[in-house]
Structure formats: C-alpha cells, structure tokens
Write a protein that holds these residues in place. Structure first.
Motif, short mmCIF file in Angstrom:
data_model
loop_
_atom_site.label_atom_id
_atom_site.label_comp_id
_atom_site.label_asym_id
_atom_site.label_seq_id
_atom_site.Cartn_x
_atom_site.Cartn_y
_atom_site.Cartn_z
N ASN A 1 74.58 102.76 71.67
CA ASN A 1 74.77 104.18 71.39
C ASN A 1 76.17 104.69 71.73
O ASN A 1 76.48 105.86 71.51
CB ASN A 1 73.72 105.03 72.13
N ARG A 2 77.02 103.82 72.27
CA ARG A 2 78.41 104.21 72.53
C ARG A 2 79.28 102.96 72.60
O ARG A 2 78.79 101.85 72.79
CB ARG A 2 78.52 105.00 73.84
N LYS B 1 77.02 107.59 67.96
CA LYS B 1 77.11 108.97 67.46
C LYS B 1 78.55 109.45 67.36
O LYS B 1 78.88 110.27 66.50
CB LYS B 1 76.32 109.92 68.37
N GLU B 2 79.41 108.98 68.25
CA GLU B 2 80.81 109.40 68.21
C GLU B 2 81.73 108.26 68.61
O GLU B 2 81.31 107.31 69.27
CB GLU B 2 81.04 110.62 69.10
N ASN C 1 76.47 106.86 57.36
CA ASN C 1 76.46 107.65 58.58
C ASN C 1 76.05 109.08 58.24
O ASN C 1 75.43 109.32 57.20
CB ASN C 1 77.83 107.58 59.26
N THR D 1 78.46 111.64 63.29
CA THR D 1 78.44 112.94 62.61
C THR D 1 79.84 113.50 62.37
O THR D 1 80.05 114.24 61.41
CB THR D 1 77.64 113.96 63.44
N ASN E 1 75.28 103.76 61.31
CA ASN E 1 75.21 104.36 62.63
C ASN E 1 74.83 105.83 62.49
O ASN E 1 74.39 106.26 61.41
CB ASN E 1 76.54 104.18 63.36
N ASN E 2 75.00 106.61 63.54
CA ASN E 2 74.65 108.03 63.51
C ASN E 2 75.88 108.92 63.72
O ASN E 2 75.79 109.98 64.34
CB ASN E 2 73.60 108.34 64.58
#
Length: 439
Positions: free
Chosen positions: A195-196, A218-219, A264, A241, A238-239
C-alpha cells in the motif's frame, strides 16, 4: 588495467578517508569485489597467466592475539572455491600498488612472494577505504586502532556475485526484517497488497526498473523524484488517485523513459509531466482522466501514448508538435464543443513575456542563481502555438478539430473512419485562430 606504479614513499595516495567511511563495512576491513590473480612467473615458463576475474572477499587483518604491528598484517583473499582464503604477508612483501583508476574502484597490489598481482575492481568508496587502511598498516600507525579483519573464513554470501534482479510475487516473499540488496538494478513486486512505497526502495541507487503492478498503492512519495537512474516505472493496477507535481522534477525528469500508470483512479496529471524530457512510452489508459496537461506537447521523444478508456472530453492541441508511432485514445467521449474558449490578447505582450519567449527560442536556461525563482517558474510555463510561436499569458484559447493522423503513424480512436478529435489549442494571435479553427 592501465595503472601508475607508485614507490613506497608515495604508495597508496588514494586520499584521506574519515573513520566514518572506514566503518562502512561494519568495523571489519573486508570488501566484496572482483579479483583477477596474475602470476608473473608463468610467462617465463611459456604458460598463460590470464584468468578471469572472480567474485571475492578481500580483507586486511591479523590473527587474534598476534602483535599489533605491521609484521603481523596479512591480506586475505577468499573465493567461493576457497572460503578459508589465501594469505599474503604485508610487511616487506608489497612491491608496488597501482592506483591510477582508484576513482573507478580499480587498483592492483603487486606482491614479491608469491609473485602475484591482485587486480581488484570494487565499489570506489570501499576501494579507497581498503587502500587507506593498507597505507596506515604499512606505515605501522596505530594498528591496534584500525578496523581490521580477524582473517576468519568467509560466508557464501560474501563471495556471491551481487544480485541485480529481484522478483517478488507473493506476500510471504516480501522481505520484512532484511533489506533489499543495494546492487539491485531491476525490482519487481507484484500481487503483494503493497500500500506504499518504502524508503528502502527509494534508496536503491542502481535501480533502473521498478515494477509495482497490481498492488494497493494510493500515492507516490515526492522523494521518488530523486531516484538516481530509474528509466522504467510500472504502476499499473493500483489505487493511485493523484500525483504530486514534484514527482516529475529532480533526477527523474532526466532518466525516466517508460511510465505506466494505467488502471488506476486518476482524474488529472500534473503539468510537470512535460519535464520528463526523455520519456518514450506513456501508458495512462483505464483511468478517470478528463483532460491531459498542455505540457504533453513538450515530450518530444515520446513514441507511444496509450490513453484509452478515460473520460477525455478533448486532447491538448500541443500534441500536434509530436510525432509518435502509436496513439491509442479509444473509448473516450471527446464531447467538447468546437470554438473560442477565451481570448487573453488585450494588446502588445509585456516585456517579461517577450524576454521569456526569446529565452525559450534561443534555448537559454537561466537558473535561480541567475534570476529570481519566480521568474524561473514563469519561464518554464511556456506554451507553443500551432504555428510554432512561444506564448505565455497573451494568447487565444480555442477548441479545434485536430487531425490525429498528423500526430501518429498508428492511430486508434473510434471507428475505422474517425481520425479527428476535439483539441484545446493555445493560439498566439487572431490570425492563427482564423487559420486553425477552420481545420
């Protein structure tokens, strides 16, 4: 290896290194390197002394309990075939050291007995540390305070070739308590629910390719912009945004050649995308993008642009300045109405705009050391009219119909007969508006 022979008075002039650097190998003067052994007696016996370099562990040390002076010092060479190691006496046994290319991590030690030359290739910092310790040992200076090896047998990991490629395909394979090998050039981590992006990944200075497809990221950290030599970045599925404008600045702006952000959840891309001067392939399909940055037209080396299945209502007309091999914009609504959007021409352009356009035209690149930082930012925010003229705030904004066959050799947009799409154009004058708005 070309070298310069140094006598004992000038031996090992590799420069002074601080005690902190000497501790880089965990208080043991032992370095992992490639070593080629040359036996100087073999040619006289009509035998070849050419051997390929072998992955080795090279140490300077003395046996436990021995006297703390130069007479007890040995250089130990260990390999995968000989983990116990061969020992070379230091005192009165080093004929010369060749250090001309030590800045590249290369040096050679010539022994009297046996008549061997050890040709070494190591990390430049470790090479200098090794030579500095050897110098102090030969000079018999504070040997009891040097960070010496205990001349013990080495482990297999110390004589293995550095790992340059690592593939992790499951969560159980992901290292939790250990670090990533510093020597990695390619790292692939897929399907591990990451997640990172951790700092220990960002610090891999030799990494050329990073593949983090199919995770939960996410980032992206801004520090990624300073990765030293990253050429490929794969972040599909991935997620993500949004992306910070800082990501495409720093070292990354000069090294990145492939960027995959497909699948994404992005709604926009930062204007700094145009700073990726060496980008060849850009994959941004399967997102929620409504517009692409005008700076896209600055990616003059771009050959592959994949932006299918987004929510693009128009394209930036700046892509007219590109010549790509493949352009895929299938599955976008392209619903913008053609015509004038905004007229920002109110008179003669100001002096700042004229001077900035001149700098861009002449390829002048002043920095914050030459002009105020705000002017540097202004200078980099140029736009190019379809006629080729540079403009800033004095321009006309219009939505025109752009023939994408002028941009790409292979085009995928809609049905087989569709070749045009609405494009937001920056035009320098009313004359250009009258010309291009009718195409």
């Amino acid at each position: 290896m070309s070298k310069t022979c140094l006598d004992k008075a000038t031996i090992l002039s590799a420069g002074h290194l601080s005690p902190g650097i000497l501790k880089v190998i965990h208080n043991k003067m032992r370095i992992n390197c490639d070593v080629q052994i040359s036996n100087r007696k073999l040619p006289s016996l009509n035998l070849s002394n050419k051997r390929n370099g072998t992955r080795s562990s090279l140490g300077i040390g003395r046996l436990p309990g021995s006297k703390a002076d130069v007479t007890s010092l040995f250089i130990q060479l260990c390999t995968a075939q000989n983990k116990l190691g061969s020992k070379y006496k230091v005192s009165g046994n080093i004929e010369a050291v060749f250090t001309k290319f030590v800045a590249e991590g290369k040096f050679t030690i010539r022994f009297r007995e046996p008549a061997h030359d050890l040709c070494v290739k190591a990390d430049p910092v470790l090479a200098k540390s090794f030579l500095q310790t050897l110098k102090l040992g030969i000079q018999n200076k504070d040997i009891d305070k040097l960070h010496l090896s205990n001349l013990a047998p080495v482990k297999q990991s110390q004589v293995e070739k550095p790992k340059t490629k690592l593939v992790i395909g499951s969560r159980r394979e992901y290292p939790i308590t250990t670090t990533f090998p510093y020597s990695l050039e390619s790292l692939k981590i897929n399907d591990v629910q990451l997640n990172r992006i951790e700092n220990r990944i960002l610090k891999l200075k030799r990494l050329h390719s990073l593949n983090l497809n199919n995770n939960l990221i996410k980032e992206l950290p801004s520090a990624m912009s300073e990765m030293h030599c990253l050429t490929e970045l794969h972040l599909s599925l991935n997620n993500i945004t949004h992306i910070s404008h800082q990501l495409f600045e720093g070292r990354l702006s000069h090294t990145l050649q492939l960027l995959d952000l497909s699948n994404n959840k992005m709604e926009y891309l930062p204007h700094t995308l145009g700073k990726l001067h060496n980008l060849i392939s850009l994959k941004i399909g399967e997102n929620f993008l409504q517009k692409l940055p005008v700076s896209l037209g600055k990616l003059t080396r771009l050959k592959y642009l994949m932006a299918s299945n987004n929510k693009l209502v128009e394209l930036p007309a700046s892509i007219r300045h590109l010549k790509v091999d493949t352009l895929d914009v299938f599955g976008n609504p392209f619903s913008s109405r053609l015509g004038l959007v905004r007229n920002n021409i109110v008179g003669v352009p100001c002096l700042k705009e004229i001077a900035s356009a001149y700098c861009v035209k002449r390829r002048l690149q002043p920095t914050a050391a030459d002009i105020p930082a705000t002017l540097v930012e202004y200078l980099q925010a140029w736009m190019k009219c379809l006629c080729g003229r540079i403009c800033y705030e004095s321009h006309i904004l219009a939505c025109i119909s752009l023939n994408l066959k002028l941009v790409a050799s292979a085009l995928t947009i809609g049905n087989a007969f569709q070749t045009s799409a609405p494009a937001l154009a920056t035009l320098c004058s009313q004359k250009c508006f009258d010309k291009f708005a009718k195409l």
